[in-house]
Design a protein around this motif. Structure first.
Motif, PDB file in Angstrom:
ATOM      1  N   UNK A  53       0.828  -1.209   0.000  1.00 21.04           N
ATOM      2  CA  UNK A  53       0.000   0.000   0.000  1.00 21.04           C
ATOM      3  C   UNK A  53       0.862   1.259   0.000  1.00 21.04           C
ATOM      4  N   UNK A  54       1.821   1.309   0.896  1.00 18.97           N
ATOM      5  CA  UNK A  54       2.674   2.487   1.067  1.00 18.97           C
ATOM      6  C   UNK A  54       4.060   2.206   0.497  1.00 18.97           C
ATOM      7  N   UNK A  55       4.679   3.232  -0.063  1.00 16.23           N
ATOM      8  CA  UNK A  55       6.025   3.071  -0.624  1.00 16.23           C
ATOM      9  C   UNK A  55       7.114   3.308   0.399  1.00 16.23           C
ATOM     10  N   UNK A  56       6.818   4.149   1.381  1.00 16.13           N
ATOM     11  CA  UNK A  56       7.848   4.559   2.334  1.00 16.13           C
ATOM     12  C   UNK A  56       7.149   5.101   3.571  1.00 16.13           C
ATOM     13  N   UNK A  57       7.927   5.478   4.577  1.00 14.64           N
ATOM     14  CA  UNK A  57       7.336   6.082   5.770  1.00 14.64           C
ATOM     15  C   UNK A  57       8.274   7.141   6.334  1.00 14.64           C
ATOM     16  N   UNK A  58       7.676   8.046   7.081  1.00 15.36           N
ATOM     17  CA  UNK A  58       8.429   9.078   7.772  1.00 15.36           C
ATOM     18  C   UNK A  58       7.739   9.308   9.110  1.00 15.36           C
ATOM     19  N   UNK A  59       8.528   9.491  10.150  1.00 12.11           N
ATOM     20  CA  UNK A  59       7.938   9.690  11.468  1.00 12.11           C
ATOM     21  C   UNK A  59       7.749  11.177  11.757  1.00 12.11           C
ATOM     22  N   UNK A  60       6.818  11.450  12.658  1.00 18.18           N
ATOM     23  CA  UNK A  60       6.571  12.817  13.104  1.00 18.18           C
ATOM     24  C   UNK A  60       7.133  12.947  14.509  1.00 18.18           C
ATOM     25  N   UNK A  61       7.728  14.054  14.847  1.00 22.17           N
ATOM     26  CA  UNK A  61       7.917  15.236  14.012  1.00 22.17           C
ATOM     27  C   UNK A  61       8.866  14.943  12.846  1.00 22.17           C
ATOM     28  N   UNK A  67      12.972  13.929   5.121  1.00 21.79           N
ATOM     29  CA  UNK A  67      12.028  14.485   4.161  1.00 21.79           C
ATOM     30  C   UNK A  67      12.725  14.784   2.836  1.00 21.79           C
ATOM     31  N   UNK A  68      13.887  15.399   2.906  1.00 20.75           N
ATOM     32  CA  UNK A  68      14.659  15.701   1.697  1.00 20.75           C
ATOM     33  C   UNK A  68      14.996  14.418   0.941  1.00 20.75           C
TER      34      UNK A  68
END
Length: 76
Positions: A53-61, A67-68
């Motif tokens: 479903x998703x290609x990648x992930x990033x955590x918050x904050x 992000x770059x």
């Protein structure tokens, strides 16, 4: 997405939303545009993405370097 399925280069999808989960929303998007990169966003450190479903992930904050990296990976 329905009206302009090729307008976006990448989608950042929060996995915790009030009416629909990010996974559910991503499945709907995949039906419209199966090739668009979808990046899961979560404050949960234990979240593991479903790569169908998703290609990648990033955590918050959001970490600016991560992000770059993701933007360079998916946006030409």
């Amino acid at each position: 997405m329905k009206e302009q399925p090729n307008k976006y280069s990448v989608i950042f999808m929060d996995i915790m939303m009030p009416k629909m989960s990010g996974d559910e929303a991503a499945r709907c998007i995949r039906k419209i545009n199966p090739s668009i990169p979808i990046v899961a966003m979560s404050a949960q450190s234990e979240y593991s993405i479903d790569q169908t479903i998703m290609n990648d992930s990033i955590s918050k904050p959001i970490d600016e370097q991560k992000l770059d990296h993701i933007l360079r990976k998916y946006v030409a």
